[in-house]
Motif scaffolding. Sequence first.
Motif, PDB file in Angstrom:
ATOM      1  N   GLY A  66     -41.442 -13.564   8.929  1.00 21.42           N
ATOM      2  CA  GLY A  66     -40.691 -14.667   9.529  1.00 21.42           C
ATOM      3  C   GLY A  66     -39.374 -14.973   8.837  1.00 21.42           C
ATOM      4  O   GLY A  66     -38.608 -15.826   9.308  1.00 21.42           O
ATOM      5  N   GLU A  67     -39.076 -14.289   7.733  1.00 20.64           N
ATOM      6  CA  GLU A  67     -37.854 -14.597   6.974  1.00 20.64           C
ATOM      7  C   GLU A  67     -36.594 -14.315   7.783  1.00 20.64           C
ATOM      8  O   GLU A  67     -35.648 -15.130   7.792  1.00 20.64           O
ATOM      9  CB  GLU A  67     -37.828 -13.776   5.682  1.00 20.64           C
ATOM     10  N   ALA A  68     -36.538 -13.170   8.454  1.00 19.15           N
ATOM     11  CA  ALA A  68     -35.335 -12.808   9.210  1.00 19.15           C
ATOM     12  C   ALA A  68     -35.088 -13.811  10.335  1.00 19.15           C
ATOM     13  O   ALA A  68     -33.943 -14.224  10.569  1.00 19.15           O
ATOM     14  CB  ALA A  68     -35.480 -11.400   9.776  1.00 19.15           C
ATOM     15  N   GLU A  69     -36.150 -14.211  11.029  1.00 16.58           N
ATOM     16  CA  GLU A  69     -36.006 -15.183  12.122  1.00 16.58           C
ATOM     17  C   GLU A  69     -35.563 -16.544  11.596  1.00 16.58           C
ATOM     18  O   GLU A  69     -34.736 -17.235  12.216  1.00 16.58           O
ATOM     19  CB  GLU A  69     -37.334 -15.332  12.878  1.00 16.58           C
ATOM     20  N   TRP A  70     -36.104 -16.941  10.436  1.00 14.41           N
ATOM     21  CA  TRP A  70     -35.735 -18.230   9.854  1.00 14.41           C
ATOM     22  C   TRP A  70     -34.265 -18.239   9.440  1.00 14.41           C
ATOM     23  O   TRP A  70     -33.554 -19.234   9.638  1.00 14.41           O
ATOM     24  CB  TRP A  70     -36.631 -18.539   8.648  1.00 14.41           C
TER      25      TRP A  70
ATOM     26  N   LEU B 250     -35.411 -21.591   2.539  1.00 14.98           N
ATOM     27  CA  LEU B 250     -35.158 -20.160   2.386  1.00 14.98           C
ATOM     28  C   LEU B 250     -35.560 -19.655   1.005  1.00 14.98           C
ATOM     29  O   LEU B 250     -35.976 -18.508   0.854  1.00 14.98           O
ATOM     30  CB  LEU B 250     -33.679 -19.858   2.621  1.00 14.98           C
ATOM     31  N   ARG B 251     -35.429 -20.514   0.006  1.00 13.04           N
ATOM     32  CA  ARG B 251     -35.765 -20.065  -1.351  1.00 13.04           C
ATOM     33  C   ARG B 251     -37.250 -19.753  -1.476  1.00 13.04           C
ATOM     34  O   ARG B 251     -37.653 -18.887  -2.256  1.00 13.04           O
ATOM     35  CB  ARG B 251     -35.359 -21.134  -2.375  1.00 13.04           C
ATOM     36  N   ASN B 252     -38.072 -20.461  -0.698  1.00 19.45           N
ATOM     37  CA  ASN B 252     -39.508 -20.183  -0.718  1.00 19.45           C
ATOM     38  C   ASN B 252     -39.873 -19.057   0.247  1.00 19.45           C
ATOM     39  O   ASN B 252     -40.657 -18.161  -0.101  1.00 19.45           O
ATOM     40  CB  ASN B 252     -40.292 -21.447  -0.357  1.00 19.45           C
ATOM     41  N   ILE B 253     -39.296 -19.107   1.465  1.00 23.33           N
ATOM     42  CA  ILE B 253     -39.597 -18.075   2.450  1.00 23.33           C
ATOM     43  C   ILE B 253     -39.126 -16.710   1.967  1.00 23.33           C
ATOM     44  O   ILE B 253     -39.829 -15.708   2.079  1.00 23.33           O
ATOM     45  CB  ILE B 253     -38.948 -18.415   3.803  1.00 23.33           C
ATOM     46  N   GLY B 254     -37.911 -16.671   1.412  1.00 27.96           N
ATOM     47  CA  GLY B 254     -37.368 -15.413   0.930  1.00 27.96           C
ATOM     48  C   GLY B 254     -37.944 -14.965  -0.400  1.00 27.96           C
ATOM     49  O   GLY B 254     -37.777 -13.810  -0.789  1.00 27.96           O
ATOM     50  N   ASN B 255     -38.624 -15.879  -1.104  1.00 22.70           N
ATOM     51  CA  ASN B 255     -39.227 -15.573  -2.395  1.00 22.70           C
ATOM     52  C   ASN B 255     -38.209 -14.907  -3.319  1.00 22.70           C
ATOM     53  O   ASN B 255     -38.405 -13.798  -3.815  1.00 22.70           O
ATOM     54  CB  ASN B 255     -40.454 -14.670  -2.206  1.00 22.70           C
ATOM     55  N   PHE B 256     -37.096 -15.628  -3.566  1.00 20.92           N
ATOM     56  CA  PHE B 256     -36.029 -15.083  -4.379  1.00 20.92           C
ATOM     57  C   PHE B 256     -36.494 -14.723  -5.788  1.00 20.92           C
ATOM     58  O   PHE B 256     -35.971 -13.802  -6.411  1.00 20.92           O
ATOM     59  CB  PHE B 256     -34.867 -16.084  -4.479  1.00 20.92           C
ATOM     60  N   ALA B 257     -37.488 -15.452  -6.281  1.00 23.13           N
ATOM     61  CA  ALA B 257     -37.976 -15.180  -7.636  1.00 23.13           C
ATOM     62  C   ALA B 257     -38.609 -13.792  -7.722  1.00 23.13           C
ATOM     63  O   ALA B 257     -38.483 -13.101  -8.731  1.00 23.13           O
ATOM     64  CB  ALA B 257     -38.990 -16.242  -8.050  1.00 23.13           C
ATOM     65  N   ALA B 258     -39.293 -13.387  -6.648  1.00 21.19           N
ATOM     66  CA  ALA B 258     -39.947 -12.076  -6.645  1.00 21.19           C
ATOM     67  C   ALA B 258     -38.983 -10.952  -6.291  1.00 21.19           C
ATOM     68  O   ALA B 258     -39.213  -9.801  -6.653  1.00 21.19           O
ATOM     69  CB  ALA B 258     -41.119 -12.075  -5.666  1.00 21.19           C
ATOM     70  N   HIS B 259     -37.913 -11.298  -5.576  1.00 20.47           N
ATOM     71  CA  HIS B 259     -36.926 -10.297  -5.157  1.00 20.47           C
ATOM     72  C   HIS B 259     -35.530 -10.750  -5.591  1.00 20.47           C
ATOM     73  O   HIS B 259     -34.737 -11.207  -4.769  1.00 20.47           O
ATOM     74  CB  HIS B 259     -36.959 -10.115  -3.634  1.00 20.47           C
ATOM     75  N   PRO B 260     -35.200 -10.645  -6.876  1.00 19.17           N
ATOM     76  CA  PRO B 260     -33.911 -11.140  -7.362  1.00 19.17           C
ATOM     77  C   PRO B 260     -32.709 -10.460  -6.714  1.00 19.17           C
ATOM     78  O   PRO B 260     -31.614 -11.014  -6.720  1.00 19.17           O
ATOM     79  CB  PRO B 260     -33.967 -10.847  -8.868  1.00 19.17           C
ATOM     80  N   THR B 261     -32.906  -9.271  -6.123  1.00 20.57           N
ATOM     81  CA  THR B 261     -31.800  -8.602  -5.442  1.00 20.57           C
ATOM     82  C   THR B 261     -31.281  -9.459  -4.296  1.00 20.57           C
ATOM     83  O   THR B 261     -30.080  -9.503  -4.022  1.00 20.57           O
ATOM     84  CB  THR B 261     -32.253  -7.234  -4.897  1.00 20.57           C
TER      85      THR B 261
ATOM     86  N   ILE C  77     -18.616 -23.714  -2.614  1.00 20.87           N
ATOM     87  CA  ILE C  77     -19.686 -23.606  -3.601  1.00 20.87           C
ATOM     88  C   ILE C  77     -19.780 -22.147  -4.037  1.00 20.87           C
ATOM     89  O   ILE C  77     -20.017 -21.263  -3.211  1.00 20.87           O
ATOM     90  CB  ILE C  77     -21.043 -24.042  -3.007  1.00 20.87           C
ATOM     91  N   GLN C  78     -19.591 -21.908  -5.298  1.00 21.98           N
ATOM     92  CA  GLN C  78     -19.675 -20.534  -5.801  1.00 21.98           C
ATOM     93  C   GLN C  78     -20.387 -20.522  -7.145  1.00 21.98           C
ATOM     94  O   GLN C  78     -19.868 -21.016  -8.139  1.00 21.98           O
ATOM     95  CB  GLN C  78     -18.293 -19.889  -5.919  1.00 21.98           C
ATOM     96  N   LYS C  79     -21.587 -19.964  -7.138  1.00 24.68           N
ATOM     97  CA  LYS C  79     -22.397 -19.861  -8.344  1.00 24.68           C
ATOM     98  C   LYS C  79     -22.788 -18.403  -8.557  1.00 24.68           C
ATOM     99  O   LYS C  79     -22.448 -17.524  -7.773  1.00 24.68           O
ATOM    100  CB  LYS C  79     -23.659 -20.739  -8.220  1.00 24.68           C
ATOM    101  N   ARG C  80     -23.565 -18.159  -9.602  1.00 22.68           N
ATOM    102  CA  ARG C  80     -23.954 -16.787  -9.922  1.00 22.68           C
ATOM    103  C   ARG C  80     -24.943 -16.237  -8.910  1.00 22.68           C
ATOM    104  O   ARG C  80     -24.934 -15.050  -8.604  1.00 22.68           O
ATOM    105  CB  ARG C  80     -24.559 -16.712 -11.325  1.00 22.68           C
ATOM    106  N   THR C  81     -25.810 -17.107  -8.364  1.00 20.70           N
ATOM    107  CA  THR C  81     -26.829 -16.649  -7.420  1.00 20.70           C
ATOM    108  C   THR C  81     -26.817 -17.499  -6.158  1.00 20.70           C
ATOM    109  O   THR C  81     -26.343 -18.641  -6.158  1.00 20.70           O
ATOM    110  CB  THR C  81     -28.238 -16.720  -8.049  1.00 20.70           C
ATOM    111  N   LEU C  82     -27.393 -16.944  -5.111  1.00 21.87           N
ATOM    112  CA  LEU C  82     -27.503 -17.679  -3.853  1.00 21.87           C
ATOM    113  C   LEU C  82     -28.405 -18.896  -4.009  1.00 21.87           C
ATOM    114  O   LEU C  82     -28.125 -19.954  -3.443  1.00 21.87           O
ATOM    115  CB  LEU C  82     -28.046 -16.756  -2.752  1.00 21.87           C
ATOM    116  N   ALA C  83     -29.483 -18.767  -4.771  1.00 16.88           N
ATOM    117  CA  ALA C  83     -30.393 -19.904  -4.978  1.00 16.88           C
ATOM    118  C   ALA C  83     -29.661 -21.071  -5.634  1.00 16.88           C
ATOM    119  O   ALA C  83     -29.880 -22.236  -5.276  1.00 16.88           O
ATOM    120  CB  ALA C  83     -31.580 -19.475  -5.837  1.00 16.88           C
TER     121      ALA C  83
END
Length: 223
Positions: free
Chosen positions: A175-179, A150-161, A121-127
Amino acid sequence: MLCTHCSAKVNFDWESVVFNTPDKNIMHEIHVTHCPNCEKLVVKLSEQKYSGIKQINWKLESETETMIYPSKSKFQNIKDIPKQYLEDYEESLMILSLSPKASAALNRRLLQSILREEFKIQKRTLAQEIAEFIDLPGIPSHITDSVDALRNIGNFAAHPTKDINTGEIVPVENGEAEWLIEVIEALFDFVFIQPKKIERRRKELNIKLEKVGKPQMKAKNKN
């Protein structure tokens, strides 16, 4: 160095015992100490290889160290996990308490590598890659649910990096790192450990079937 229990940066005061080996040019040492921060036991094994004759012209050729306790990995079948994945995972464990941001960055990059290399699977973003992964057939729901979260815990929308440059060290949610570590462990078990375990059991059963003259079990086609 970092304590393999608590990840604190400490100076260990080792007590060592030397063991003789049948090979006169190899020396083994057991090193024992307690972490001055968490006070837990730490044990490692070192092996030194020499050339020449002992006490005359011995020359150290190489030295390796192996952590005996605690083991860096929780997996019993550690050899079933490819080395390139295992190294990042174990490093993420060691630095978790020291830097959750760095630990999470390692595991975001590791997650993306597994999705790309093992599931193609290879897309432009991890999400986007996660979205395609959770729709794949045959993946247990506990894994797809965990990866999707992970998409909610990591809040990819707020941190696009996190989404595009997955290895970047950026702030993490509580808790993101532990998850992320739990997700990686679940993927390791599903992708590498369980298939190898089943294959070993199949081979053992086929040996027994062959001895009694019965047809052998065939491996399932992965395609």
